[in-house]
Write a protein that holds these residues in place. Structure first.
Motif, PDB file in Angstrom:
ATOM      1  N   ASN A 268       1.087  -1.258   0.008  1.00 31.70           N
ATOM      2  CA  ASN A 268       0.555   0.160   0.121  1.00 31.70           C
ATOM      3  C   ASN A 268       1.181   0.992  -0.222  1.00 31.70           C
ATOM      4  N   GLU A 269       1.871   0.786   0.507  1.00 31.53           N
ATOM      5  CA  GLU A 269       2.789   1.908   1.114  1.00 31.53           C
ATOM      6  C   GLU A 269       3.648   2.863  -0.472  1.00 31.53           C
ATOM      7  N   LEU A 270       3.515   1.672  -0.716  1.00 25.68           N
ATOM      8  CA  LEU A 270       4.325   2.008  -2.195  1.00 25.68           C
ATOM      9  C   LEU A 270       3.733   1.817  -3.580  1.00 25.68           C
ATOM     10  N   ASN A 271       2.029   2.351  -3.701  1.00 27.23           N
ATOM     11  CA  ASN A 271       1.518   2.130  -4.622  1.00 27.23           C
ATOM     12  C   ASN A 271       1.165   0.682  -4.922  1.00 27.23           C
ATOM     13  N   GLY A 272       1.021  -0.464  -4.616  1.00 24.33           N
ATOM     14  CA  GLY A 272       1.749  -1.029  -4.937  1.00 24.33           C
ATOM     15  C   GLY A 272      -0.323  -2.137  -5.256  1.00 24.33           C
ATOM     16  N   ASN A 273      -0.234  -3.001  -5.462  1.00 22.65           N
ATOM     17  CA  ASN A 273      -1.513  -4.361  -5.822  1.00 22.65           C
ATOM     18  C   ASN A 273      -1.529  -5.275  -4.381  1.00 22.65           C
ATOM     19  N   PHE A 274      -2.128  -6.276  -4.141  1.00 24.13           N
ATOM     20  CA  PHE A 274      -1.962  -7.149  -3.016  1.00 24.13           C
ATOM     21  C   PHE A 274      -3.510  -7.838  -3.054  1.00 24.13           C
ATOM     22  N   VAL A 275      -3.120  -9.382  -4.138  1.00 29.52           N
ATOM     23  CA  VAL A 275      -4.448  -9.231  -4.688  1.00 29.52           C
ATOM     24  C   VAL A 275      -4.192 -10.925  -3.265  1.00 29.52           C
ATOM     25  N   VAL A 276      -5.201 -11.857  -2.778  1.00 30.18           N
ATOM     26  CA  VAL A 276      -5.889 -13.059  -2.644  1.00 30.18           C
ATOM     27  C   VAL A 276      -6.116 -13.621  -3.471  1.00 30.18           C
ATOM     28  N   GLN A 277      -6.523 -14.939  -4.164  1.00 32.07           N
ATOM     29  CA  GLN A 277      -6.412 -15.428  -4.556  1.00 32.07           C
ATOM     30  C   GLN A 277      -6.959 -16.813  -4.475  1.00 32.07           C
ATOM     31  N   SER A 278      -7.839 -17.585  -5.276  1.00 22.76           N
ATOM     32  CA  SER A 278      -7.973 -19.236  -4.978  1.00 22.76           C
ATOM     33  C   SER A 278      -8.259 -19.386  -3.028  1.00 22.76           C
ATOM     34  N   ILE A 279      -9.142 -19.080  -2.990  1.00 20.33           N
ATOM     35  CA  ILE A 279      -9.167 -19.306  -1.152  1.00 20.33           C
ATOM     36  C   ILE A 279     -10.356 -20.601  -1.279  1.00 20.33           C
ATOM     37  N   THR A 280      -9.768 -21.783  -1.496  1.00 20.67           N
ATOM     38  CA  THR A 280     -10.880 -22.801  -1.622  1.00 20.67           C
ATOM     39  C   THR A 280     -11.212 -23.677  -0.286  1.00 20.67           C
ATOM     40  N   ASN A 281     -10.599 -23.714   0.530  1.00 15.33           N
ATOM     41  CA  ASN A 281     -10.955 -24.067   1.802  1.00 15.33           C
ATOM     42  C   ASN A 281     -11.830 -23.194   2.906  1.00 15.33           C
ATOM     43  N   PRO A 282     -12.878 -23.906   3.117  1.00 16.84           N
ATOM     44  CA  PRO A 282     -13.557 -23.176   3.350  1.00 16.84           C
ATOM     45  C   PRO A 282     -12.896 -22.303   4.977  1.00 16.84           C
ATOM     46  N   GLN A 283     -12.479 -23.516   5.984  1.00 23.52           N
ATOM     47  CA  GLN A 283     -11.866 -22.528   6.909  1.00 23.52           C
ATOM     48  C   GLN A 283     -11.144 -22.108   6.711  1.00 23.52           C
ATOM     49  N   VAL A 284     -10.308 -22.181   5.874  1.00 23.96           N
ATOM     50  CA  VAL A 284      -8.895 -21.101   5.640  1.00 23.96           C
ATOM     51  C   VAL A 284     -10.089 -19.410   5.445  1.00 23.96           C
ATOM     52  N   LEU A 285     -11.001 -19.209   4.747  1.00 22.54           N
ATOM     53  CA  LEU A 285     -11.988 -18.170   4.430  1.00 22.54           C
ATOM     54  C   LEU A 285     -12.288 -17.856   5.897  1.00 22.54           C
ATOM     55  N   LYS A 286     -13.422 -18.600   6.614  1.00 20.50           N
ATOM     56  CA  LYS A 286     -13.536 -17.971   7.479  1.00 20.50           C
ATOM     57  C   LYS A 286     -12.768 -17.257   8.511  1.00 20.50           C
ATOM     58  N   ILE A 287     -11.245 -17.840   8.681  1.00 19.46           N
ATOM     59  CA  ILE A 287     -10.333 -17.350   9.414  1.00 19.46           C
ATOM     60  C   ILE A 287      -9.841 -15.831   8.610  1.00 19.46           C
ATOM     61  N   PHE A 288     -10.668 -15.148   7.536  1.00 21.77           N
ATOM     62  CA  PHE A 288     -10.345 -13.886   6.753  1.00 21.77           C
ATOM     63  C   PHE A 288     -11.955 -13.444   7.078  1.00 21.77           C
ATOM     64  N   LYS A 289     -13.150 -13.932   7.402  1.00 18.03           N
ATOM     65  CA  LYS A 289     -14.094 -13.415   7.432  1.00 18.03           C
ATOM     66  C   LYS A 289     -13.818 -12.522   8.945  1.00 18.03           C
ATOM     67  N   LEU A 290     -13.584 -13.729   9.767  1.00 21.38           N
ATOM     68  CA  LEU A 290     -13.789 -13.626  11.581  1.00 21.38           C
ATOM     69  C   LEU A 290     -12.516 -12.338  11.538  1.00 21.38           C
ATOM     70  N   THR A 291     -12.565 -12.458  11.334  1.00 20.69           N
ATOM     71  CA  THR A 291     -10.884 -11.346  11.144  1.00 20.69           C
ATOM     72  C   THR A 291     -10.951  -9.769  10.703  1.00 20.69           C
TER      73      THR A 291
END
Length: 92
Positions: A59-82
Motif C-alpha cells: 500500500n505504501e508503495l502504491n502496489g497491488n495485493f491480491v488474495v486469490q483462490s481461497i478454496t478451503n472454507p476454514q481458511v475463508l472463515k478466518i479471513f471473515k472472522l478477522t
C-alpha cells in the motif's frame, strides 16, 4: 505482478520463511503480489501477520495485493472472522 503460492499450512515455520522471501522481493522493487491460496488448508495468526505486513508495505508503495483462490472454507472463515476479507482484495 508476482504470483506467490501459499503452502498448505501457513503457520509459524512457513510464515517466517515467506515473510523473509516477500520482504526481499519488496526490497528489490516488487510491489505487486497475487497470493494463491488454492493449496492452503490452514492459516494461523502468524500467517495473517505476514499478510498484513506485506499488504501495508504494498500500500505504501502504491502496489497491488491480491488474495486469490481461497478454496478451503476454514481458511475463508478466518479471513471473515478477522475482517481481513474487507481489507484485502480477494479474487475468486
Amino acid at each position: 505482478m508476482k504470483n506467490i503460492t501459499i503452502p498448505e499450512n501457513f503457520s509459524v515455520e512457513e510464515a517466517s520463511e515467506y515473510r523473509k522471501k516477500l520482504n526481499e522481493l519488496i526490497e528489490n522493487g516488487e510491489k505487486d503480489f497475487t497470493l494463491d491460496f488454492s493449496n492452503c488448508t490452514f492459516i494461523d495468526s502468524t500467517g495473517l501477520g505476514v499478510l498484513v505486513g506485506v499488504y501495508k508495505k504494498c500500500n505504501e508503495l502504491n502496489g497491488n495485493f491480491v488474495v486469490q483462490s481461497i478454496t478451503n472454507p476454514q481458511v475463508l472463515k478466518i479471513f471473515k472472522l478477522t475482517r481481513l476479507d474487507k481489507v484485502f482484495n480477494i479474487a475468486k
